[in-house]
Design a protein around this motif. Structure first.
Motif, PDB file in Angstrom:
ATOM      1  N   ALA A   1      11.705   6.013  -8.005  1.00  0.00           N
ATOM      2  CA  ALA A   1      11.851   4.571  -7.747  1.00  0.00           C
ATOM      3  C   ALA A   1      10.516   3.840  -7.718  1.00  0.00           C
ATOM      4  O   ALA A   1      10.186   3.155  -6.733  1.00  0.00           O
ATOM      5  CB  ALA A   1      12.613   4.343  -6.439  1.00  0.00           C
ATOM      6  N   PRO A   2       9.695   3.967  -8.772  1.00  0.00           N
ATOM      7  CA  PRO A   2       8.395   3.282  -8.784  1.00  0.00           C
ATOM      8  C   PRO A   2       8.562   1.768  -8.812  1.00  0.00           C
ATOM      9  O   PRO A   2       9.499   1.244  -9.422  1.00  0.00           O
ATOM     10  CB  PRO A   2       7.756   3.788 -10.075  1.00  0.00           C
ATOM     11  CG  PRO A   2       8.912   4.133 -10.962  1.00  0.00           C
ATOM     12  CD  PRO A   2       9.953   4.676 -10.036  1.00  0.00           C
ATOM     13  N   VAL A   3       7.634   1.076  -8.147  1.00  0.00           N
ATOM     14  CA  VAL A   3       7.668  -0.389  -8.143  1.00  0.00           C
ATOM     15  C   VAL A   3       6.934  -0.968  -9.355  1.00  0.00           C
ATOM     16  O   VAL A   3       7.049  -2.156  -9.638  1.00  0.00           O
ATOM     17  CB  VAL A   3       7.050  -0.951  -6.854  1.00  0.00           C
ATOM     18  CG1 VAL A   3       7.866  -0.520  -5.644  1.00  0.00           C
ATOM     19  CG2 VAL A   3       5.597  -0.528  -6.707  1.00  0.00           C
ATOM     20  N   ALA A   4       6.172  -0.109 -10.034  1.00  0.00           N
ATOM     21  CA  ALA A   4       5.427  -0.564 -11.204  1.00  0.00           C
ATOM     22  C   ALA A   4       5.294   0.580 -12.192  1.00  0.00           C
ATOM     23  O   ALA A   4       5.333   1.766 -11.822  1.00  0.00           O
ATOM     24  CB  ALA A   4       4.046  -1.082 -10.800  1.00  0.00           C
ATOM     25  N   VAL A   5       5.120   0.223 -13.451  1.00  0.00           N
ATOM     26  CA  VAL A   5       4.806   1.164 -14.530  1.00  0.00           C
ATOM     27  C   VAL A   5       3.489   0.714 -15.140  1.00  0.00           C
ATOM     28  O   VAL A   5       3.328  -0.455 -15.500  1.00  0.00           O
ATOM     29  CB  VAL A   5       5.903   1.174 -15.614  1.00  0.00           C
ATOM     30  CG1 VAL A   5       5.473   2.016 -16.815  1.00  0.00           C
ATOM     31  CG2 VAL A   5       7.215   1.689 -15.042  1.00  0.00           C
TER      32      VAL A   5
ATOM     33  N   PRO B   1       0.838  -1.215   0.000  1.00  0.00           N
ATOM     34  CA  PRO B   1       0.000   0.000   0.000  1.00  0.00           C
ATOM     35  C   PRO B   1       0.866   1.255   0.000  1.00  0.00           C
ATOM     36  O   PRO B   1       1.913   1.312   0.666  1.00  0.00           O
ATOM     37  CB  PRO B   1      -0.795  -0.126   1.300  1.00  0.00           C
ATOM     38  CG  PRO B   1      -0.813  -1.593   1.591  1.00  0.00           C
ATOM     39  CD  PRO B   1       0.505  -2.125   1.114  1.00  0.00           C
ATOM     40  N   GLY B   2       0.449   2.263  -0.756  1.00  0.00           N
ATOM     41  CA  GLY B   2       1.165   3.516  -0.816  1.00  0.00           C
ATOM     42  C   GLY B   2       2.363   3.523  -1.736  1.00  0.00           C
ATOM     43  O   GLY B   2       3.078   4.535  -1.825  1.00  0.00           O
ATOM     44  N   ALA B   3       2.609   2.422  -2.442  1.00  0.00           N
ATOM     45  CA  ALA B   3       3.778   2.328  -3.313  1.00  0.00           C
ATOM     46  C   ALA B   3       3.676   3.312  -4.473  1.00  0.00           C
ATOM     47  O   ALA B   3       2.586   3.655  -4.940  1.00  0.00           O
ATOM     48  CB  ALA B   3       3.928   0.907  -3.842  1.00  0.00           C
ATOM     49  N   ALA B   4       4.830   3.745  -4.966  1.00  0.00           N
ATOM     50  CA  ALA B   4       4.887   4.641  -6.119  1.00  0.00           C
ATOM     51  C   ALA B   4       4.709   3.850  -7.411  1.00  0.00           C
ATOM     52  O   ALA B   4       5.343   2.805  -7.600  1.00  0.00           O
ATOM     53  CB  ALA B   4       6.224   5.379  -6.147  1.00  0.00           C
TER      54      ALA B   4
ATOM     55  N   ARG C   1      -4.988   5.926  -7.289  1.00  0.00           N
ATOM     56  CA  ARG C   1      -5.239   6.565  -5.989  1.00  0.00           C
ATOM     57  C   ARG C   1      -6.374   5.858  -5.242  1.00  0.00           C
ATOM     58  O   ARG C   1      -6.339   5.726  -4.012  1.00  0.00           O
ATOM     59  CB  ARG C   1      -5.580   8.036  -6.191  1.00  0.00           C
ATOM     60  CG  ARG C   1      -4.394   8.897  -6.629  1.00  0.00           C
ATOM     61  CD  ARG C   1      -4.727  10.380  -6.504  1.00  0.00           C
ATOM     62  NE  ARG C   1      -3.672  11.215  -7.058  1.00  0.00           N
ATOM     63  CZ  ARG C   1      -3.687  11.735  -8.272  1.00  0.00           C
ATOM     64  NH1 ARG C   1      -4.732  11.526  -9.067  1.00  0.00           N
ATOM     65  NH2 ARG C   1      -2.691  12.476  -8.702  1.00  0.00           N
ATOM     66  N   ALA C   2      -7.396   5.416  -5.981  1.00  0.00           N
ATOM     67  CA  ALA C   2      -8.521   4.736  -5.344  1.00  0.00           C
ATOM     68  C   ALA C   2      -8.089   3.436  -4.665  1.00  0.00           C
ATOM     69  O   ALA C   2      -8.755   2.959  -3.744  1.00  0.00           O
ATOM     70  CB  ALA C   2      -9.611   4.445  -6.382  1.00  0.00           C
ATOM     71  N   HIS C   3      -6.972   2.872  -5.102  1.00  0.00           N
ATOM     72  CA  HIS C   3      -6.445   1.645  -4.490  1.00  0.00           C
ATOM     73  C   HIS C   3      -5.307   1.942  -3.518  1.00  0.00           C
ATOM     74  O   HIS C   3      -4.581   1.026  -3.115  1.00  0.00           O
ATOM     75  CB  HIS C   3      -5.970   0.673  -5.578  1.00  0.00           C
ATOM     76  CG  HIS C   3      -7.084  -0.112  -6.204  1.00  0.00           C
ATOM     77  ND1 HIS C   3      -7.595  -1.261  -5.649  1.00  0.00           N
ATOM     78  CD2 HIS C   3      -7.805   0.100  -7.333  1.00  0.00           C
ATOM     79  CE1 HIS C   3      -8.557  -1.737  -6.401  1.00  0.00           C
ATOM     80  NE2 HIS C   3      -8.714  -0.930  -7.433  1.00  0.00           N
ATOM     81  N   GLY C   4      -5.143   3.218  -3.153  1.00  0.00           N
ATOM     82  CA  GLY C   4      -4.148   3.567  -2.156  1.00  0.00           C
ATOM     83  C   GLY C   4      -2.729   3.600  -2.666  1.00  0.00           C
ATOM     84  O   GLY C   4      -1.782   3.518  -1.867  1.00  0.00           O
ATOM     85  N   LEU C   5      -2.547   3.739  -3.964  1.00  0.00           N
ATOM     86  CA  LEU C   5      -1.216   3.798  -4.553  1.00  0.00           C
ATOM     87  C   LEU C   5      -0.871   5.245  -4.913  1.00  0.00           C
ATOM     88  O   LEU C   5      -1.755   6.098  -5.023  1.00  0.00           O
ATOM     89  CB  LEU C   5      -1.142   2.904  -5.785  1.00  0.00           C
ATOM     90  CG  LEU C   5      -1.437   1.421  -5.501  1.00  0.00           C
ATOM     91  CD1 LEU C   5      -1.579   0.639  -6.786  1.00  0.00           C
ATOM     92  CD2 LEU C   5      -0.350   0.811  -4.618  1.00  0.00           C
TER      93      LEU C   5
END
Length: 339
Positions: A122-126, A92-95, A109-113
């Motif tokens: 340093a995003p964990v996903a694209v 949760p809160g990951a970039a 944002r609706a999923h807390g990201l």
């Protein structure tokens, strides 16, 4: 059919948008009225789109302006499916780096990201989706992040998207930039892959859905992947020739001219001797080619021709030369759409 109209057995319509309800900013003829009638009789409407560029609120507002009944909660986007897919895999809160528009940012944002725009965060996903202002800069940032090990998710893989001016490059064309530059293929959330259908079922709670679309390789294949019935409307991408040459995973349960056919009885297509009949038409597969004779509603000819062709070719797709002469007899070649 045992019921009076095509829509009768279903409690929910899972409707594609582009090419089904609207083309660009304009409504497909008869679509808003048909959807209004469906809602009045208690059928749930869910607008399920591979387009990830706009928010559900913006899409619902557009639909209402066209005269179709819609609220934001009725809209299910590939952006929402992609956001859920990412949220189930990261903290949760990951970039998450967004290569796309506001629809993706809002869904994340609706999923807390936390949506970001640079690989320096340093995003964990694209996550990539189509957007009219998609820039080289964002594609470059996405490339850098994926090379650093970020999860790569595509909202959809549609090569093209229909508009009032014709078919334009879709997200499937644009994701090739990052995929080619990194050698990493994205996980696809949109149709025909399961995540978007799963998102639709979670949101609607439907027990007897009918998928309605204009594309064989996304809408109809997605329905077949999910084991539910499908209706192809000929108001967008797919042509009658595409229907006849479809391989099994692309074959719809029903074929209609537009959404108004939801409120009409669907004509029976049945075996008759060595051919297939529908209303005033008879189709046969003879000497390696389709023959079609009769008169009446051209779509009934297409329905009979489809049954005869699909039976004859089995798991394969028919060659265009085998069916085109018979098809041109009942349905002249479609003129390209223009703005």
């Amino acid at each position: 059919m045992d019921t009076n109209t095509l829509i009768d057995p279903y409690d929910t319509l899972l409707l594609d948008l582009d090419g089904v309800v609207y083309l660009g900013r304009d409504a497909v003829p008869a679509a808003p009225e048909a959807l209004g009638r469906a809602a009045e009789r208690g059928v749930r409407l869910a607008y399920v789109t591979n387009n990830a560029s706009r928010t559900p609120a913006a899409i619902a507002q557009h639909l209402r302006a066209l005269g179709a009944p819609a609220n934001p909660e009725d809209v299910v986007t590939s952006a929402q499916a992609a956001a859920r897919l990412v949220a189930e895999r990261v903290e949760p809160g990951a970039a998450v780096l967004v290569v796309g528009g506001m629809g993706l940012r809002s869904a994340l944002r609706a999923h807390g990201l936390r949506p970001v725009s640079t690989a320096l965060d340093a995003p964990v996903a694209v996550v990539q989706g189509i957007a009219p202002d998609l820039s080289y800069g964002l594609l470059a940032e996405g490339t850098l992040a994926v090379r650093e090990g970020a999860l790569f998710v595509a909202a959809n893989a549609d090569a093209t998207m229909p508009t009032g001016r014709g078919e334009l490059p879709g997200n499937g064309a644009m994701i090739r930039v990052i995929a080619t530059a990194t050698g990493v293929e994205p996980i696809v959330a949109g149709k025909p892959e399961p995540p978007l259908h799963r998102e639709s079922m979670l949101r609607t709670g439907s027990r007897r859905p009918l998928v309605v679309g204009d594309r064989l390789d996304t809408d109809i294949e997605g329905a077949n992947n999910a084991g539910v019935d499908s209706l192809l409307v000929l108001t967008g991408v797919a042509s009658p020739l595409d229907v006849l040459t479809a391989v099994p995973r692309h074959r719809p349960t029903y074929v209609a001219g537009d959404l108004s056919d939801l409120h009409r009885p669907y004509p029976e297509v049945r075996r008759s001797g060595n051919g297939w009949t529908c209303e005033g038409w008879t189709a046969r597969w003879e000497d390696g080619a389709l023959t079609l004779e009769g008169e009446g509603e051209p779509l009934d000819g297409l329905r009979a021709a489809s049954a005869a062709t699909w039976e004859a070719v089995g798991e394969d797709g028919a060659d265009e030369d085998m069916v085109k002469a018979a098809l041109d007899f009942v349905l002249p070649p479609r003129t390209p759409r223009s703005g």
